[in-house]
Design an enzyme around this catalytic site. Structure first.
Site, PDB file in Angstrom:
ATOM      1  N   GLY A  14     -10.092  -5.119   9.410  1.00  0.00           N
ATOM      2  CA  GLY A  14      -9.915  -4.262   8.238  1.00  0.00           C
ATOM      3  C   GLY A  14     -10.932  -4.582   7.166  1.00  0.00           C
ATOM      4  O   GLY A  14     -10.633  -4.566   5.967  1.00  0.00           O
ATOM      5  N   ALA A  15     -12.163  -4.848   7.597  1.00  0.00           N
ATOM      6  CA  ALA A  15     -13.193  -5.361   6.686  1.00  0.00           C
ATOM      7  C   ALA A  15     -13.980  -4.274   5.970  1.00  0.00           C
ATOM      8  O   ALA A  15     -14.866  -4.578   5.173  1.00  0.00           O
ATOM      9  CB  ALA A  15     -14.166  -6.263   7.454  1.00  0.00           C
ATOM     10  N   TYR A 157       6.865   0.028   6.651  1.00  0.00           N
ATOM     11  CA  TYR A 157       5.882  -0.951   6.194  1.00  0.00           C
ATOM     12  C   TYR A 157       6.547  -2.298   5.898  1.00  0.00           C
ATOM     13  O   TYR A 157       6.057  -3.353   6.320  1.00  0.00           O
ATOM     14  CB  TYR A 157       5.176  -0.421   4.948  1.00  0.00           C
ATOM     15  CG  TYR A 157       4.101  -1.331   4.403  1.00  0.00           C
ATOM     16  CD1 TYR A 157       2.895  -1.488   5.088  1.00  0.00           C
ATOM     17  CD2 TYR A 157       4.272  -2.019   3.206  1.00  0.00           C
ATOM     18  CE1 TYR A 157       1.895  -2.324   4.597  1.00  0.00           C
ATOM     19  CE2 TYR A 157       3.279  -2.849   2.698  1.00  0.00           C
ATOM     20  CZ  TYR A 157       2.093  -3.002   3.398  1.00  0.00           C
ATOM     21  OH  TYR A 157       1.113  -3.827   2.911  1.00  0.00           O
TER      22      TYR A 157
END
Length: 270
Positions: A14-15, A157
């Site tokens: 997730g960079a 979530y």
């Protein structure tokens, strides 16, 4: 404290934006050899270019969807083929979602969140554990205080992050005898693109700013986190300064967990 990762290989998922981008940049400044993963190729390559500017070390950029087994396998394979080792795994990739009450929730939302936020982390860590055992490395999972404190409208979530926290605690016990540490950094309200998209029906800056002004009143220290706040904690826990820290959930939230979580997250959401 001095942090030096010049001989370390660090994988950040997730960079391409948000916390992952901040984490990648900080590790780059500290000399790490980086494997960066994201779905947005343009953003990912821009982050990789910024990382290279820090110390002249070119990162490996992997475009992959970690919500698929193929994407996870590609990430593990290319990282190990390129660097021949791994010292730090930062499981940061995740998606958020605002949902209605239980009986009105679309199960696709549930499945999408769990594929990336839980299954992807599980499989990637599983595939890379042997390499981390060889280097006596460590894993940092990026969770959320939503995994501990309930908030109406974030059921999938919150469940996923609670599962991630439990994964950290259990896997830390499995890998401790092998010399591998596993920890979680758990952000509170953090200013990033994912939160903006999840909370605003439209991607309008004014709407988001209005929401933030209202929501931050619920944070005891008076302001939300930014990506650098989380990145600094990730680096600290990944470093030798935390050599005996494992199985720990570290909250970075300005004290939000002590307040009314539900009010803090729902206030000013249209």
């Amino acid at each position: 404290m001095d942090y030096d990762f010049s001989n370390k290989v660090v994988l950040v998922t997730g960079a391409s934006s948000g916390i992952g981008e901040s984490t990648a940049l900080l590790f780059a400044k500290l000399g790490a050899k980086l494997s960066l993963v994201g779905r947005n190729e343009a953003n990912l390559r821009a982050v990789a270019a910024e990382c290279e500017k820090q110390k002249g070390v070119k990162p490996l950029a992997i475009v992959a969807d970690l919500g698929t087994d193929e994407g996870v396998q590609k990430t593990a394979k290319q990282t190990l083929e390129h660097f021949k080792r791994l010292d730090v795994l930062v499981n940061n990739a995740a998606i958020g979602a605002r949902t209605s009450i239980l009986h009105e929730t679309d199960m696709k939302v549930f499945d999408d969140v769990f594929r990336i936020d839980v299954r992807g982390v599980y499989l990637l860590t599983k595939l890379l554990a042997p390499a981390l055992i060889e280097t006596k490395g460590n894993v940092i999972n990026v969770s959320s205080i939503a995994g501990t404190f309930v908030s109406v409208g974030s059921l999938p979530y919150g469940m996923a992050k609670a599962a991630l926290d439990h994964f950290t605690r259990l896997v830390s016990l499995e890998l401790a005898p092998k010399g591998v540490r596993v920890n979680t950094v758990s952000p509170g309200m953090t200013v990033n693109v994912m939160r903006k998209r999840a909370l605003c029906a439209t991607d309008i800056d004014d709407e988001f700013k209005q929401w933030m002004e209202g929501a931050k009143k619920n944070i005891p220290m008076g302001e939300p986190c930014v990506g650098d706040d989380i990145a600094r904690m990730v680096v600290h826990i990944a470093s030798e300064h935390s050599r005996l820290v494992t199985g720990t959930i570290v909250e970075v939230d300005g004290g939000l967990r002590f307040n009314n979580m539900s009010d803090a997250l729902v206030t000013h959401v249209k």
